[in-house]
Structure formats: structure tokens, C-alpha cells
Design a protein around this motif. Structure first.
Motif, short mmCIF file in Angstrom:
data_model
loop_
_atom_site.label_atom_id
_atom_site.label_comp_id
_atom_site.label_asym_id
_atom_site.label_seq_id
_atom_site.Cartn_x
_atom_site.Cartn_y
_atom_site.Cartn_z
N GLU A 71 3.46 -4.94 1.54
CA GLU A 71 3.92 -4.31 0.19
C GLU A 71 3.36 -2.84 0.63
O GLU A 71 2.08 -2.43 0.94
CB GLU A 71 3.21 -4.75 -0.91
CG GLU A 71 3.46 -3.95 -2.34
CD GLU A 71 5.25 -3.82 -2.55
OE1 GLU A 71 5.75 -4.86 -2.63
OE2 GLU A 71 5.53 -2.64 -2.60
N ARG A 72 4.19 -1.74 0.45
CA ARG A 72 3.70 -0.53 0.66
C ARG A 72 3.73 0.63 -0.66
O ARG A 72 3.59 1.73 -0.39
CB ARG A 72 4.75 0.29 1.81
CG ARG A 72 4.69 -0.56 2.94
CD ARG A 72 3.38 0.13 3.74
NE ARG A 72 3.02 -1.06 4.81
CZ ARG A 72 2.05 -1.78 4.64
NH1 ARG A 72 1.50 -2.29 3.67
NH2 ARG A 72 1.96 -2.58 5.91
N GLU A 73 4.48 0.02 -1.76
CA GLU A 73 4.42 0.75 -3.16
C GLU A 73 3.74 0.35 -4.24
O GLU A 73 2.95 0.97 -4.73
CB GLU A 73 5.77 0.87 -3.28
CG GLU A 73 6.69 1.82 -2.34
CD GLU A 73 8.04 2.17 -2.66
OE1 GLU A 73 8.55 1.54 -3.62
OE2 GLU A 73 8.82 2.48 -1.69
N LYS A 74 3.94 -1.07 -4.45
CA LYS A 74 3.60 -1.54 -5.72
C LYS A 74 2.09 -1.63 -5.69
O LYS A 74 1.70 -2.29 -4.66
CB LYS A 74 4.31 -2.64 -6.24
CG LYS A 74 5.69 -2.56 -6.75
CD LYS A 74 6.19 -3.87 -7.28
CE LYS A 74 6.93 -4.62 -6.19
NZ LYS A 74 7.33 -6.06 -6.64
N ALA A 75 1.37 -1.67 -6.74
CA ALA A 75 0.12 -2.02 -6.81
C ALA A 75 -0.15 -3.31 -7.16
O ALA A 75 -1.15 -3.80 -6.69
CB ALA A 75 -0.64 -0.99 -7.91
N ASP A 76 0.83 -4.06 -7.82
CA ASP A 76 0.45 -5.44 -8.15
C ASP A 76 1.13 -6.33 -6.93
O ASP A 76 2.60 -6.46 -7.05
CB ASP A 76 0.93 -5.64 -9.68
CG ASP A 76 0.66 -6.97 -10.14
OD1 ASP A 76 0.24 -7.89 -9.21
OD2 ASP A 76 0.54 -7.50 -11.27
N LYS A 113 -3.44 -3.85 -5.32
CA LYS A 113 -3.49 -3.17 -3.87
C LYS A 113 -3.36 -1.71 -3.98
O LYS A 113 -2.62 -1.07 -4.76
CB LYS A 113 -2.36 -3.79 -2.80
CG LYS A 113 -2.44 -3.11 -1.55
CD LYS A 113 -1.28 -3.77 -0.72
CE LYS A 113 -1.40 -3.22 0.73
NZ LYS A 113 -0.35 -3.87 1.74
N ASP A 114 -4.25 -1.17 -3.17
CA ASP A 114 -4.21 0.40 -2.97
C ASP A 114 -3.31 0.78 -1.76
O ASP A 114 -4.22 0.60 -0.63
CB ASP A 114 -5.49 0.96 -3.04
CG ASP A 114 -5.61 2.56 -3.12
OD1 ASP A 114 -4.45 2.90 -3.06
OD2 ASP A 114 -6.65 3.30 -3.12
N CYS A 115 -2.28 0.76 -1.97
CA CYS A 115 -1.41 0.97 -0.74
C CYS A 115 -2.12 2.48 0.17
O CYS A 115 -1.69 2.31 1.40
CB CYS A 115 -0.20 1.38 -1.06
SG CYS A 115 0.83 -0.34 -1.89
N GLN A 116 -2.53 3.18 -0.53
CA GLN A 116 -2.85 4.51 0.06
C GLN A 116 -4.27 4.19 0.88
O GLN A 116 -4.28 4.81 1.99
CB GLN A 116 -3.33 5.60 -0.82
CG GLN A 116 -2.40 6.09 -1.71
CD GLN A 116 -1.15 6.49 -1.15
OE1 GLN A 116 -1.22 7.22 -0.01
NE2 GLN A 116 0.09 6.26 -1.66
N SER A 117 -5.04 3.35 0.66
CA SER A 117 -6.16 2.93 1.46
C SER A 117 -5.82 1.88 2.49
O SER A 117 -6.49 1.53 3.44
CB SER A 117 -7.22 2.08 0.52
OG SER A 117 -7.53 3.09 -0.64
N CYS A 118 -4.74 1.12 2.32
CA CYS A 118 -4.32 0.09 3.26
C CYS A 118 -4.03 0.79 4.72
O CYS A 118 -3.30 1.62 4.78
CB CYS A 118 -3.32 -0.53 2.82
SG CYS A 118 -2.33 -2.07 4.02
N THR A 119 -4.45 0.08 5.81
CA THR A 119 -4.20 0.48 7.08
C THR A 119 -3.26 -0.26 8.03
O THR A 119 -3.10 -0.38 9.04
CB THR A 119 -5.63 0.74 7.91
OG1 THR A 119 -6.12 -0.55 7.76
CG2 THR A 119 -6.20 1.90 7.39
#
Ligand code: SF4
Ligand code: SF4
Ligand code: SF4
Length: 388
Positions: free
Chosen positions: A334-339, A309-315
Motif C-alpha cells: 500500500e502506497r497511499e491509504k493510511a488504513d 501505515k504512514d506511507c511517507q515513512s515506509c521504505t
């Protein structure tokens, strides 16, 4: 619900399932006809094959009748008691997204599932007993005797019998089972398991018939969790007590019959009816309690398949959670981890398909992206719906 009440209910369910599995052979309606436990290409090409399929037709008819009755009951309840019934979330299976053109990933997933189901049922007949050395959990049902003799699924649920094997076979079993599970994790569930395919088909039928499914909420998943763990205990525990998980495994009611063997396992058949009905209203319903899936989930955390997950792109739209058949909330929260790979994730890609943000969610294999979310694909779905 009070914890003590929860423990009591769970224990009763566990004991019930364990007793059913252990004493299935005592039931008057249990009949395991093994006098014709052979198959051949000639047999599945003959009229006799139709006769062996009769139990399967009965299972499908009972499941269809059960689904129709349930639909009527739901309609009746909806009219009668809107306050209570309206609390059940319905599932439209695509989250809030419109219907999209199928992606290469999804098409490949279906093709692979169909090929592996075919191989499990008829592979041994066509390619010979060498298939037996493929000890992939879920793919090696021993009841297709002529096909998969070194069955990892069988030995996982009969660990006591494993010690009777020559050490080479034990090594083969352990090596291939652990190897495949480490390599693929629960992608085995998303790509290879015929029970998964059956449930995906029932879900597709529901979507086509436009009947609303049932979306399980967190409380329902929480309530069902103890049943899942009971199933695991029974799966690996009954073997030590001399029991037999195969006595009530729903898959046994399907694959040997399709392979052309005259079997009739009524307890398994009865449970298969429930699996078909459950899978119709709730996608992958059986997978939420399947012991084999849960065991494979232990290894999934270190398998080569990941959800990123790219948390920056998630809305934070929640479409991924709405679409997930396994109810995995962390892909959304999830707001931090990429996996964001969860032990219950079957790598079906539904979350990626429904995510409206470019690259916010991806499925990867050995670090390489194999499926990525795309705004353009979601928008093309809206455009298509607009044209209708
Ligand atoms: S959870 Fe069980 S039934 Fe579902 S796909 Fe995995 S192994 Fe098959
Ligand atoms: S997290 Fe995504 S890939 Fe995993 S089961 Fe849920 S929808 Fe499928
Ligand atoms: S990952 Fe995608 S689908 Fe999930 S909440 Fe974020 S933007 Fe929405």
C-alpha cells in the motif's frame, strides 16, 4: 492451473470435507464417550484427571512423530532434489529482523491469550455458570457443557437450533456475538482464541528448535482460499442440512479433555494432529482456513482495532510482509491509504515489531496508537546479536 481444473479440485476438496463432517459418526474409529460428560474441581484435582488426559497425550505424541518424520523427509528431499525443493520458501518467523526485547504489547498479548484459554477451559468451574452469558465467538465451546451453555460458536454452526431458543436468548446471542465482533474484530483471533494460542506455542517451539518453517507464497494462499470458503459454507451450511461442524472441529479434541471430561473424538483428534503439525511448520496454519476467523473477518473492516501505515515513512523493505503470519501483502504494497487493515489481520503486531521505520506501522484501538514501529527497538536487537 486452468480455472476448470481449479474448480474441479476445489469441489472435490469441499465435498470431501463436508462428507467427513457429516458422516464422522459413522467412522469405525469415531467414538464420542459422553457417559462421563461432567466435570468438577475435585475431579481435575484427582488422579482420574490424568486418565482423561490420555487422548491429549496421544494427539501430542502423534503430532510430534509427524513433525519429526516431516523434518527427515524435507532433509532427504533437499539433498535429492534441490531444484524443486528450493522453491519452497522457508520461514524464519522474524522476517529479516534480529531478536528483540519483548515489547509490552507482545507480553500483554501472550498474557491475555493464556488467561482466556484458562477461562475457556476452567472458567466455568471456578466462576460458575454465569460465564455462559459471555457469548464471545471462539470462547464458548459448548462441549465444556458445565461452563458455557449459551455458546455463540455452537449456535453459529447450528443456526437451525437457534430458532428453538426463547427470544431473549436469541437477542443475547445476536447482541453479544455481533457486539463483541464489531468491537474487537479479528483481534479475538490475536488475543482471545485458544486455538490461536496453541498455534503460537507450536511456532515458538519450532523457533526454539531452530527448525525452518514453511513460508507460504501468494500462489499457496490463492490455492488455499477455496478451502477456506468451503469451510465457511460447511460451518454455517451443514446446520441446515442437519450436519454438525463439531463432529470434526479440532478444538473439541482439546478443551473438554483439559476440562476433565472423558471424551474421545477421534476425527477431531486426527485433525488436531494436523493442526499441531501445520502450526509448527507454518505459523497459524489452521487460521488461514478457519471458518470462524473468516466470519469474524467480515466485521473486521469496521472494528475498533486498525493497522495504520504512514506511507511517507515506509521504505518498502518488505519486513512487515515477511513477518505476517497471515500473508497480508497490502501492509507492504500500500502506497497511499493510511488504513491497511485487512479482513485476515489477526492483530498480532508482528508486522509492527519487524518494521524498521519509526511510526511507519501502528496498531490502533478507537483511534489511539497501542503499538508503533520503532527503529531504536530493531537496532537494539542488532546490538544484542552483535554482543553474542
Ligand atoms: S482464525 Fe479461527 S482458530 Fe485462528 S484464532 Fe481465529 S477463531 Fe481461532
Ligand atoms: S498485518 Fe500485522 S497485525 Fe495483521 S496479521 Fe499481519 S502481522 Fe499480524
Ligand atoms: S511498513 Fe515498515 S516493514 Fe513494511 S515495507 Fe514499509 S518500512 Fe518496511
Amino acid at each position: 492451473m486452468k480455472p476448470i481444473k481449479k474448480i474441479i479440485i476445489t469441489s472435490v476438496i469441499c465435498i470431501g470435507i463436508a462428507l467427513l463432517a457429516y458422516f464422522a459418526w459413522l467412522f469405525p474409529f469415531y467414538e464420542f464417550t459422553s457417559n462421563d460428560f461432567t466435570t468438577s474441581i475435585e475431579k481435575i484435582m484427582s488422579a482420574e484427571y490424568i486418565k482423561t488426559l490420555v487422548p491429549l497425550f496421544i494427539i501430542i505424541s502423534l503430532a510430534t512423530a509427524g513433525i519429526i518424520i516431516t523434518v527427515f523427509i524435507r532433509k532427504f528431499l533437499a539433498k535429492k532434489d534441490t531444484s524443486r525443493f528450493s522453491k519452497v520458501r522457508t520461514d524464519r518467523s522474524r522476517g529479516n529482523s534480529p531478536k528483540q526485547k519483548p515489547s509490552i504489547f507482545m507480553v500483554l498479548r501472550w498474557i491475555i491469550m493464556i488467561i482466556f484459554a484458562f477461562m475457556m477451559i476452567w472458567g466455568g468451574l471456578i466462576f460458575g455458570l454465569k460465564m455462559a452469558s459471555l457469548s464471545i465467538p471462539v470462547l464458548s465451546c459448548p462441549w465444556n457443557t458445565e461452563q458455557m451453555t449459551e455458546s455463540s460458536c455452537y449456535y453459529l454452526s447450528h443456526l437451525n437450533e437457534l430458532v428453538e431458543l426463547p427470544w431473549q436468548n436469541i437477542l443475547l446471542f445476536l447482541g453479544s456475538t455481533i457486539g463483541f465482533t464489531l468491537l474487537l474484530g479479528r483481534a479475538i483471533c490475536g488475543f482471545l482464541c485458544p486455538m490461536g494460542l496453541i498455534q503460537d506455542i507450536t511456532d515458538k517451539i519450532r523457533q526454539k528448535t531452530k527448525i525452518e518453517g514453511i513460508k507460504m507464497n501468494d500462489k499457496m494462499y490463492e490455492a488455499i482460499a477455496p478451502v477456506k470458503w468451503c469451510m465457511v459454507l460447511i460451518f454455517v451450511g451443514l446446520c441446515f442440512a442437519g450436519g454438525n461442524f463439531c463432529n470434526f472441529c479440532p478444538a473439541v479434541a482439546v478443551s473438554p479433555i483439559l476440562a476433565g471430561m472423558s471424551t474421545s473424538l477421534y476425527v477431531s483428534g486426527f485433525l488436531m494432529v494436523l493442526v499441531l503439525m501445520g502450526g509448527f511448520f507454518k505459523r497459524r496454519a489452521f487460521c488461514t482456513i478457519c471458518p470462524l476467523g473468516t466470519i469474524m473477518g467480515f466485521f473486521h473492516k469496521i472494528s475498533l482495532f486498525r493497522v495504520k501505515k504512514d506511507c511517507q515513512s515506509c521504505t518498502e523493505c518488505g519486513a512487515c510482509y515477511e513477518a505476517c503470519p497471515m500473508g497480508i501483502k497490502m501492509i507492504y504494497t500500500e502506497r497511499e491509504k493510511a488504513d491497511v487493515t485487512h479482513a485476515n489481520c489477526i492483530m498480532c503486531g508482528e508486522c509492527v515489531k519487524c518494521c524498521p521505520e519509526d511510526n511507519a506501522l501502528s496498531l490502533t484501538f478507537a483511534g489511539k496508537k497501542i503499538y508503533t514501529s520503532s527503529r531504536r527497538k530493531i537496532m537494539s536487537g542488532y546490538e544484542q546479536e552483535g554482543k553474542k
